[in-house]
Design an enzyme around this catalytic site. Structure first.
Site, PDB file in Angstrom:
ATOM      1  CG  HIS A  20     -11.094  -0.161   3.691  1.00 13.08           C
ATOM      2  ND1 HIS A  20     -11.507   0.151   4.883  1.00 13.08           N
ATOM      3  CD2 HIS A  20     -10.572   1.186   3.278  1.00 13.08           C
ATOM      4  CE1 HIS A  20     -11.142   1.364   5.497  1.00 13.08           C
ATOM      5  NE2 HIS A  20     -10.671   1.801   4.373  1.00 13.08           N
ATOM      6  CE1 TYR A  24      -3.288   2.664   0.479  1.00 17.17           C
ATOM      7  CE2 TYR A  24      -4.384   1.367   2.077  1.00 17.17           C
ATOM      8  CZ  TYR A  24      -4.298   2.455   0.981  1.00 17.17           C
ATOM      9  OH  TYR A  24      -5.515   3.249   1.036  1.00 17.17           O
ATOM     10  CE  LYS A  27      -5.972   5.704  -0.411  1.00 20.94           C
ATOM     11  NZ  LYS A  27      -7.265   5.608   0.012  1.00 20.94           N
TER      12      LYS A  27
HETATM   13  O1  GKR Z   1      -5.160   5.864   5.306  1.00 26.15           O
HETATM   14  O2  GKR Z   1      -5.315   7.895   4.475  1.00 26.15           O
HETATM   15  C1  GKR Z   1      -5.493   6.517   4.486  1.00 26.15           C
HETATM   16  C2  GKR Z   1      -6.553   5.798   3.538  1.00 26.15           C
HETATM   17  O3  GKR Z   1      -7.184   6.940   2.749  1.00 26.15           O
HETATM   18  C3  GKR Z   1      -7.637   5.325   4.365  1.00 26.15           C
HETATM   19  O4  GKR Z   1      -8.422   6.083   5.214  1.00 26.15           O
HETATM   20  C4  GKR Z   1      -8.837   4.752   3.390  1.00 26.15           C
HETATM   21  O5  GKR Z   1      -9.798   4.616   4.165  1.00 26.15           O
HETATM   22  O6  GKR Z   1      -7.212   3.103   2.825  1.00 26.15           O
HETATM   23  C5  GKR Z   1      -8.501   3.454   2.716  1.00 26.15           C
HETATM   24  C6  GKR Z   1      -9.093   3.477   1.350  1.00 26.15           C
HETATM   25  O7  GKR Z   1      -8.797   2.457   0.669  1.00 26.15           O
HETATM   26  O8  GKR Z   1      -9.972   4.460   0.911  1.00 26.15           O
HETATM   27 MG    MG Z   2     -10.383   2.878  -0.716  1.00 30.94          MG
END
Ligand code: GKR
Ligand code: MG
Length: 437
Positions: A332, A152, A200
Site C-alpha cells: 500500500h 495509481y 482509486k
Molecule cells: O491517497 O487518497 C489516497 C488514498 O486513499 C490513500 O490514503 C489510501 O490509503 O492509497 C491508499 C489505499 O490504497 O487505500
Molecule cells: Mg487501499
C-alpha cells in the site's frame, strides 16, 4: 554503533486535489523525515507520516533511542513501545485500528509501530552506510533487482496542489469521468511504463466506476487492473461490482467495511463461482487481525505498509506468513517522496513472496519537492531499480529538506483531513458515510 542524535524534520510537499472515499487531498501532503546520527558522524534517514502529532510522539521516544546501538533493533523496538503505556490517547473510535474510519497514519493504536518503523529504516540506512551494504542485503538479500509498481489513477479536480505563491502547475488536468481516467492512465503509462493499473474508486457512483474499469480494460487489454473504493460499497454493491468486473480485475481492494463486510463479499462471489481475490489495507492493517481475517477468508491479498506494520523486517516476516497461509502480498502507499519509495523498494526486493506490483503515489508528487541529492527516483518500465549503493542508496539534499521544512511552516496544515478539504472545496455538506453506496 552508538546513536548520538535523533533528528525529526516535518516537511510539506505539494499534492494535487485527488479524490477518494475519504474525501479530497489538501494542497500539501505532510511527511516527516527522521535521521539517526552515529557517534562517528554517519547519518541514516527515513520518511514517514507527517503532521504535528507524530512530532510530539517522536519527542517522547527521543531519549530512549539516543545512546542505543543502531544494531540493537529488538531492544530499540521495546524502548519505543515502552514510551507509551496505556492509556496514551487512544479514543473510542480508534479502538478499531483499521482504516475504515480513520486515514492511514492517524490511528493512535499504531503509534509505537509507526515510530519504530521510521527508527528501524533510519538505523538500517545508517548500518548500511557504515558497512557499505545496501538495505536489501541487510534484510537477507535481494531476490529481484527491480521492483514493479502499478500506475495509481485518481479521480481528480483541476489543480496541481500548493498554495498562494507556491501554486503548482496542473500537469494532469481534471479527471472526473471514465474517459478522463483512461487519458490519465495513458499519460502515466507513457511517462513511467507501468504494467498494471490501480484506480482509486469510491468516488463516482459505482456504475461509472465499472464503466471506467471496462474502458481501461478495452484500452489496455494486457494490463492487470484493480479498483479500491476504501470500503465505500455495501456488500450488495460490492458483489454487483465484483460480478460485473470478474473478468477484468486481478483483485478487488477493500470493497466493503470491516472483516465482516469483506468476508461476506468473498462468500457471495464464491457462491456465484467468482474467485476474485479481495485485497486489503483498510480492514487488515496489522498482525493482530491476520488470524481472524484468514479464518473468515476475508482477505486473499494483504497490502502491507512498512510505515505502520512496524518496519522493513516486519514486512519480510509478513511475507512468510502470507506464503504460509497461501495468501498474496503487495504494498500500500500514501503520498510520499523518494526516501519512502526506496525503503519500499529494498524491502520488496528482499521479500520473495511479493505476488503483485506495489502501489505508489510517487507520480503525483512534484520533482521540485524531492529531498534526495540524486533527485527523483527513476521509475522505468514501471519498476524501480533496487539500489546497490550502501544503505537505502540515497543521501538527503539539505537545502531541499530545508525548503520542505519551510513549506511546512508556511502552510497551515498540521494533520491530514480529507473530509475537511472536501467540504472546503467541493461540497460544504460533505461527510464520509460508510458505506456510501
Ligand atoms: O491517497 O487518497 C489516497 C488514498 O486513499 C490513500 O490514503 C489510501 O490509503 O492509497 C491508499 C489505499 O490504497 O487505500
Ligand atoms: Mg487501499
Amino acid at each position: 554503533m552508538k546513536i548520538v542524535d535523533l533528528r525529526v524534520t516535518p516537511i510539506a510537499i505539494a499534492d494535487p486535489p485527488l479524490r477518494s472515499a475519504y474525501g479530497l487531498h489538501a494542497p500539501y501532503a505532510l511527511r516527516t523525515i527522521v535521521e539517526l546520527v552515529s557517534e562517528d558522524g554517519i547519518t541514516g534517514a527515513a520518511e514517514t507520516h507527517g503532521g504535528e502529532r507524530i512530532l510530539q510522539d517522536f519527542a517522547r521516544v527521543r531519549d530512549r533511542v539516543i545512546c542505543r546501538d543502531a544494531f540493537d533493533l529488538a531492544r530499540l523496538e521495546g524502548e519505543v513501545a515502552g514510551s507509551f503505556e496505556e492509556p496514551w490517547g487512544a479514543q473510542a473510535i480508534e479502538i478499531d485500528r483499521s482504516q475504515t474510519y480513520v486515514l492511514p497514519g492517524v490511528s493512535r493504536l499504531d503509534v509505537p509501530l509507526r515510530l519504530f518503523a521510521a527508527v528501524e529504516v533510519a538505523a538500517l540506512d545508517l548500518i548500511g552506510k557504515s558497512t557499505g551494504t545496501p538495505v536489501a542485503e541487510l534484510l537477507g538479500g535481494r531476490v529481484r533487482d527491480t521492483v514493479p509498481f502499478s500506475a495509481y489513477l485518481f479521480f481528480k479536480h483541476a489543480g496541481g496542489g500548493g498554495a498562494r505563491a507556491d501554486v503548482r502547475e496542473d500537469r494532469w488536468g481534471e479527471a472526473l469521468t471514465p474517459e478522463a481516467l483512461v487519458d490519465q492512465a495513458r499519460t502515466m503509462i507513457d511517462m513511467y511504463g507501468f504494467e498494471s493499473v490501480k484506480v482509486k474508486g469510491g468516488v463516482l457512483p459505482p456504475g461509472h466506476e465499472i464503466e471506467t474499469m471496462e474502458r481501461l480494460h478495452a484500452a489496455f487489454p494486457d494490463l492487470p487492473l484493480r479498483i479500491d473504493p476504501n470500503a465505500a460499497w455495501s456488500v450488495e454493491t460490492a458483489v454487483a461490482v465484483g460480478r460485473a468486473l470478474a473478468g477484468v480485475l486481478e483483485y478487488l481492494e477493500d470493497p466493503s467495511p470491516g472483516l465482516e463486510g469483506m468476508a461476506q463479499v468473498r462468500r457471495q462471489l464464491m457462491q456465484r463461482g467468482i474467485d476474485l481475490p479481495l485485497a486489503s489495507n483498510v480492514a487488515v492493517t496489522s498482525f493482530e487481525v491476520l488470524p481472524e481475517a484468514i479464518r473468515r477468508d476475508a482477505v486473499q491479498v494483504v497490502l502491507s505498509d512498512l510505515h505502520y506494520w512496524g518496519g522493513l523486517r516486519a514486512i519480510t516476516h509478513l511475507g512468510r506468513l502470507c506464503a504460509t497461509f497461501g495468501i498474496g502480498l503487495s504494498m500500500h502507499s500514501n503520498s510520499h517522496l523518494g526516501l519512502s519509495l526506496l525503503a519500499m523498494t529494498h524491502v520488496a526486493a528482499a521479500t520473495p513472496h511479493l505476488t503483485y506490483a506495489c502501489d505508489t503515489h510517487y507520480p503525483w508528487q512534484a520533482g521540485e519537492d524531492e529531498i534526495l541529492e540524486s533527485g527523483r527516483v527513476p521509475i522505468i518500465g514501471g519498476a524501480v531499480r533496487v539500489p546497490t549503493e550502501p544503505g537505502l542508496g540515497a543521501t538527503l539534499d539539505r537545502d531541499a529538506l530545508e525548503r520542505g521544512r519551510e513549506r511546512y511552516e508556511r502552510c497551515s496544515l498540521r494533520e491530514r483531513d480529507d473530509e475537511a478539504e472536501m467540504r472546503r472545496l467541493v461540497d460544504a455538506q460533505w461527510r464520509r458515510v460508510v458505506p456510501a453506496w
